[in-house]
Motif scaffolding. Structure first.
Motif, short mmCIF file in Angstrom:
data_model
loop_
_atom_site.label_atom_id
_atom_site.label_comp_id
_atom_site.label_asym_id
_atom_site.label_seq_id
_atom_site.Cartn_x
_atom_site.Cartn_y
_atom_site.Cartn_z
N ARG A 1 15.90 11.07 -7.44
CA ARG A 1 14.49 10.74 -7.38
C ARG A 1 14.32 9.28 -6.98
O ARG A 1 15.25 8.47 -7.12
N VAL A 2 13.14 8.93 -6.47
CA VAL A 2 12.76 7.55 -6.23
C VAL A 2 11.35 7.35 -6.78
O VAL A 2 10.61 8.31 -6.98
N PHE A 3 10.99 6.10 -7.03
CA PHE A 3 9.60 5.78 -7.32
C PHE A 3 8.87 5.59 -6.00
O PHE A 3 9.41 5.04 -5.03
N ASN A 4 7.63 6.05 -5.95
CA ASN A 4 6.75 5.79 -4.81
C ASN A 4 5.92 4.57 -5.20
O ASN A 4 4.96 4.68 -5.95
N SER A 5 6.34 3.40 -4.71
CA SER A 5 5.87 2.13 -5.25
C SER A 5 5.03 1.34 -4.26
O SER A 5 5.37 1.24 -3.07
N SER A 6 3.96 0.76 -4.78
CA SER A 6 3.11 -0.15 -4.02
C SER A 6 3.39 -1.57 -4.49
O SER A 6 3.34 -1.85 -5.70
N LEU A 7 3.69 -2.47 -3.56
CA LEU A 7 4.04 -3.85 -3.89
C LEU A 7 3.03 -4.81 -3.28
O LEU A 7 2.62 -4.64 -2.13
N ALA A 8 2.65 -5.82 -4.05
CA ALA A 8 1.70 -6.83 -3.57
C ALA A 8 2.43 -8.16 -3.38
O ALA A 8 3.13 -8.63 -4.29
N TYR A 9 2.25 -8.74 -2.20
CA TYR A 9 2.87 -10.02 -1.85
C TYR A 9 1.80 -11.07 -1.61
O TYR A 9 0.80 -10.80 -0.92
N ASN A 10 2.02 -12.27 -2.14
CA ASN A 10 1.10 -13.36 -1.86
C ASN A 10 1.50 -14.07 -0.57
O ASN A 10 2.54 -13.76 0.03
N PRO A 11 0.68 -15.02 -0.08
CA PRO A 11 0.99 -15.67 1.20
C PRO A 11 2.26 -16.52 1.19
O PRO A 11 2.71 -16.95 2.25
N GLN A 12 2.83 -16.74 0.02
CA GLN A 12 4.12 -17.44 -0.06
C GLN A 12 5.29 -16.46 0.02
O GLN A 12 6.46 -16.86 -0.06
N GLY A 13 4.97 -15.18 0.16
CA GLY A 13 6.01 -14.17 0.28
C GLY A 13 6.58 -13.72 -1.05
O GLY A 13 7.62 -13.06 -1.08
N GLU A 14 5.88 -14.02 -2.15
CA GLU A 14 6.35 -13.61 -3.47
C GLU A 14 5.73 -12.27 -3.85
O GLU A 14 4.53 -12.07 -3.66
N CYS A 15 6.52 -11.39 -4.40
CA CYS A 15 6.00 -10.12 -4.90
C CYS A 15 5.37 -10.38 -6.26
O CYS A 15 6.07 -10.73 -7.22
N VAL A 16 4.06 -10.20 -6.35
CA VAL A 16 3.34 -10.55 -7.57
C VAL A 16 2.94 -9.32 -8.38
O VAL A 16 2.47 -9.47 -9.52
N ALA A 17 3.08 -8.13 -7.83
CA ALA A 17 2.70 -6.93 -8.57
C ALA A 17 3.42 -5.72 -8.00
O ALA A 17 3.69 -5.64 -6.79
N ARG A 18 3.72 -4.78 -8.90
CA ARG A 18 4.32 -3.50 -8.51
C ARG A 18 3.61 -2.39 -9.26
O ARG A 18 3.40 -2.47 -10.47
N TYR A 19 3.24 -1.35 -8.52
CA TYR A 19 2.64 -0.17 -9.13
C TYR A 19 3.40 1.06 -8.67
O TYR A 19 3.55 1.29 -7.46
N ASP A 20 3.89 1.85 -9.60
CA ASP A 20 4.58 3.11 -9.31
C ASP A 20 3.58 4.25 -9.48
O ASP A 20 2.94 4.37 -10.53
N LYS A 21 3.47 5.09 -8.47
CA LYS A 21 2.48 6.17 -8.47
C LYS A 21 2.59 7.01 -9.74
O LYS A 21 3.66 7.53 -10.06
N ILE A 22 1.47 7.15 -10.43
CA ILE A 22 1.45 7.86 -11.70
C ILE A 22 1.27 9.37 -11.52
O ILE A 22 1.97 10.17 -12.14
N HIS A 23 0.32 9.75 -10.68
CA HIS A 23 0.00 11.18 -10.51
C HIS A 23 0.69 11.70 -9.24
O HIS A 23 0.45 11.18 -8.14
N LEU A 24 1.52 12.72 -9.39
CA LEU A 24 2.30 13.24 -8.27
C LEU A 24 1.63 14.48 -7.70
O LEU A 24 1.36 15.45 -8.40
#
Length: 272
Positions: A93-116
């Protein structure tokens, strides 16, 4: 704050999809966007569900994540990367993940899909649980905009939008922009896509940005498209029917506060 929703028709070739994403992100930056949202599965829509397993990355490193971080830095852009497959606890299995990056290229948030997603009408059949591990944690991040407002952004993915309790929880946390990167099927999108997104905006008095897959993919899968941005009154500010492209709109914090003041429904909740 100018927000761009990027519509793609992703293929089964990762390199082609990253090139397509780069072109659209550059277009969003040229249009003056501060935040650009890629669609679900922007990196790959394969011939089989299991193709996601072959390109998975551990969280924090890998070619896809390196591409996103470098592009955010180069363009000075907030990027929410639709979804990409991140290594899960289960080997198959894998997580279906949404990642948020700021303008400095840092990943500031991760969300793994809850409802499949699961759907079977006799001719089309999907079951994401065959290859995805379910996430469990709603995710909010803060985005300080050039307009002086710090936007509280709630993350979600596609099928999530059928579960309003997630978005009500976000409203309780003061979220004023909801993201919904998606790959809706054509049949469900035609029936429900716009009405669901407008409902989530109206009931939570929030802006909504939904970046979508929109076209026919090499596997034969057909996605609905209609990437759009909706204001807290339910008005569609911008949309694109099919094909790759960029749509954008200005999300006005003053209008958000005005509408919440005129109709303070979030303060009138009884059942919480």
């Amino acid at each position: 704050m100018r927000v761009a929703a990027l519509q793609m028709v992703s293929t089964d070739q990762l390199s082609d999809n990253l090139q397509q994403a780069q072109t659209l992100l550059e277009q969003a930056a040229q249009a003056g966007a501060e935040l650009a949202v890629l669609p679900e599965y922007f990196c790959l829509i394969g011939q089989r569900d299991a193709d996601k397993l072959a390109i998975q990355e551990p969280f924090g490193s890998g070619p896809m994540q390196d591409f996103l971080a470098a592009t955010a830095r180069r363009l000075g852009l907030w990027i929410v990367a639709g979804t990409l497959p991140l290594t899960a606890d289960q080997k198959d299995r894998v997580f279906n993940s949404s990642l948020a990056y700021n303008p400095q290229g840092e990943c500031v948030a991760r969300y793994d899909k809850i409802h499949l997603f699961r759907f079977d009408n006799g001719s089309e059949s999907y079951d994401e649980s065959r290859v995805l591990e379910r996430g469990s944690t709603p995710t909010v991040f803060a985005l300080p905009s050039r307009d002086g407002h710090t936007w509280r952004v709630g993350m979600s993915i596609c099928y999530d939008m059928r579960f309003p309790e997630l978005y009500r929880a976000y409203a309780t946390q003061g979220v004023d922009l909801i993201l919904a990167p998606s790959a809706f099927t054509h049949i469900t999108g035609q029936a429900h896509w716009e009405v669901l997104l407008r409902a989530r905006a109206i009931e939570n008095l929030s802006f909504v940005a939904a970046a979508a897959q929109g076209g026919v993919h090499p596997s034969g899968r057909r996605t609905w498209g209609q990437s759009l941005l909706v204001d807290p009154w339910g008005q569609v500010l911008a949309q694109q029917a099919q094909g790759a492209g960029v749509v954008w709109a200005d999300c006005d914090a003053a209008r958000l506060q005005q509408l919440r003041s005129q109709l303070p429904s979030l303060q009138h909740r009884v059942l919480v």
